[in-house]
Every structure is written in structure tokens, then in C-alpha cells.
Design a protein around this motif. Structure first.
Motif, PDB file in Angstrom:
ATOM      1  N   LYS A  44       0.824  -1.885  -0.235  1.00 13.45           N
ATOM      2  CA  LYS A  44      -0.066   0.483   0.143  1.00 13.45           C
ATOM      3  C   LYS A  44       0.693   1.506   0.116  1.00 13.45           C
ATOM      4  N   ALA A  45       2.004   1.265   0.833  1.00 15.59           N
ATOM      5  CA  ALA A  45       3.026   2.278   0.666  1.00 15.59           C
ATOM      6  C   ALA A  45       3.998   2.842  -0.924  1.00 15.59           C
ATOM      7  N   ALA A  46       3.531   1.595  -1.557  1.00 15.23           N
ATOM      8  CA  ALA A  46       3.820   1.569  -2.765  1.00 15.23           C
ATOM      9  C   ALA A  46       2.522   2.250  -4.196  1.00 15.23           C
ATOM     10  N   MET A  47       1.497   1.564  -3.433  1.00 15.89           N
ATOM     11  CA  MET A  47       0.520   2.074  -3.860  1.00 15.89           C
ATOM     12  C   MET A  47       0.400   3.649  -3.659  1.00 15.89           C
ATOM     13  N   GLU A  48       1.004   4.109  -2.646  1.00 16.12           N
ATOM     14  CA  GLU A  48       0.541   5.891  -2.404  1.00 16.12           C
ATOM     15  C   GLU A  48       1.699   6.486  -3.447  1.00 16.12           C
ATOM     16  N   TYR A  49       2.981   5.915  -3.086  1.00 15.56           N
ATOM     17  CA  TYR A  49       3.851   6.723  -4.490  1.00 15.56           C
ATOM     18  C   TYR A  49       2.967   6.889  -5.646  1.00 15.56           C
ATOM     19  N   LEU A  50       2.638   5.811  -6.330  1.00 10.49           N
ATOM     20  CA  LEU A  50       1.547   6.144  -7.255  1.00 10.49           C
ATOM     21  C   LEU A  50       1.129   6.691  -7.872  1.00 10.49           C
ATOM     22  N   VAL A  51      -0.138   7.142  -6.437  1.00 12.04           N
ATOM     23  CA  VAL A  51      -0.184   7.976  -6.005  1.00 12.04           C
ATOM     24  C   VAL A  51      -0.032   9.655  -7.089  1.00 12.04           C
TER      25      VAL A  51
END
Length: 208
Positions: free
Chosen positions: A94-101
Motif C-alpha cells: 500500500k505504501a508503494a501504491m501511495e507512491y503511485l498516487v
């Protein structure tokens, strides 16, 4: 489906995947991951969050009229919130997904497309919560009271409130909001983090 039912037009897309292997959700791959060990578990969560979000955005960009992308994450996955010590594999994903955001917010801004993330608190009337209660050694009332006491507003998050926040983000009132992470948890992130989020139902509380 978008092409057939909506003539290829898609204005808003929401990534709402949320699971915990053998607790809130299960699948054939998830079950295999739980048996195989850490590397497979890590890959499983990366597929559900990071890869799925990227594919969702890239697929939505092939449609006409895209203006908003929303991701849903969890407490403890960004710099603003205390990490949950046993939330390692899903937390990293989810931290990686937040970076993609943030990445897509910057990349797509020239096209007028806004990308944001909602971080909800604990919501009682969801399938995920029901599964957590089933797997816990604590009673339903004990779990619910623990969350309430760790939340300054002293109440649960309603799923409809998260939907309302998503509605706000895609409205003209939020026209200048992009690349942001909105925490909607009744103030629980402000303190007593050790009693909130995933830590409120730690592995020691779950049935074996």
C-alpha cells in the motif's frame, strides 16, 4: 465493459481492493501464498495493490473522459502515520501504491486528471470487519469498544462517509486537490496508534 455499456467513456475510477490473507479475504493464490512463505506473500500483496492500481489507471486512460482516480489505502502506510509492526507485506504494497498516487497525480495533471487517496478508519458494517471478528479471540463487543476508545470522536467510520468523501474528491469543490491523502478515521491517527488500525487485532488476538 466500459466500452460496451458506456460507449468507452469513464470519468472516475476507484481502486478499492482490501484484504488480509486468511482473515478478511481468501483466494486460491492467497491461500498458496500463506502456505509458501514471505516471498510469495509479498508478491501477492504487490499484485493486489501496486500492480492492480497501475493496471487500473493505465486501462482507464484508454477510455474517454477520465478526470479522477481514487485509491483507498490503510493506516500506517505513509510518513504521517506510525507503521503497524506486523502489517509488513500489505503495508509495503500500500505504501508503494501511495507512491503511485503521487506519481500519477504529477504525470496526469497536465491532462486535467486528478489522483488522490483516501485512508479510512475502522468501519463496522463491512464484510472485512465481520471476518476479523470471526478470526479473533476477543468478543465482538470488546473489539468494537477498543476501536471506539482509540478514536477521539468516539465512534466508528460509516462506509457511506467514505463514499461521501470520494464524492467530494470528484466534485468541482475539489478541483484543486490532487496528489493528496485524506485520512478519515475520527482522529485516531493523532495518538494512541498502538491501539488503532491493524494493531487493534494483532495476531495474538486471532484464533489459531
Amino acid at each position: 465493459m466500459v466500452r460496451n455499456k458506456f460507449s468507452g467513456r469513464l470519468t472516475t475510477v476507484v481502486h478499492n481492493a482490501g484484504l488480509s490473507i486468511s482473515v478478511t479475504s481468501s483466494s486460491e493464490r492467497g491461500d498458496r501464498a500463506a502456505i509458501s512463505g514471505n516471498d510469495e506473500v509479498y508478491s501477492y500483496y504487490q499484485a493486489v495493490y501496486t500492480q492492480c492500481f497501475r493496471r487500473l489507471v493505465e486501462g482507464a486512460l484508454r477510455c474517454q473522459g477520465l478526470r479522477n482516480v481514487i485509491a483507498l489505502s490503510s493506516p500506517g502506510c505513509n510518513l504521517l502515520m506510525q507503521p503497524q509492526l506486523f502489517y509488513e507485506a500489505p503495508g509495503q504494497a500500500k505504501a508503494a501504491m501511495e507512491y503511485l498516487v503521487r506519481f500519477y497525480a504529477r504525470k496526469l495533471a497536465p491532462k486535467g486528471i486528478r489522483v488522490n487517496c483516501i485512508i479510512p478508519g475502522a468501519a463496522i458494517s463491512t464484510d472485512a470487519w465481520s471476518r476479523i471478528v470471526q478470526h479473533s479471540n476477543m468478543t465482538k463487543d470488546m473489539l468494537e469498544e477498543q476501536i471506539v476508545q482509540a478514536t477521539p470522536l468516539r465512534r466508528w467510520v460509516k462506509p457511506s462517509e467514505i463514499g461521501g468523501l470520494a464524492g467530494l474528491l470528484v466534485s468541482d469543490a475539489a478541483a484543486l486537490i490532487t496528489g493528496q491523502f485524506l485520512i478519515a478515521d475520527g482522529g485516531a491517527f493523532l495518538g494512541r496508534a498502538e491501539h488503532y488500525g491493524a494493531d487493534a487485532f494483532s495476531p495474538s488476538d486471532l484464533k489459531h
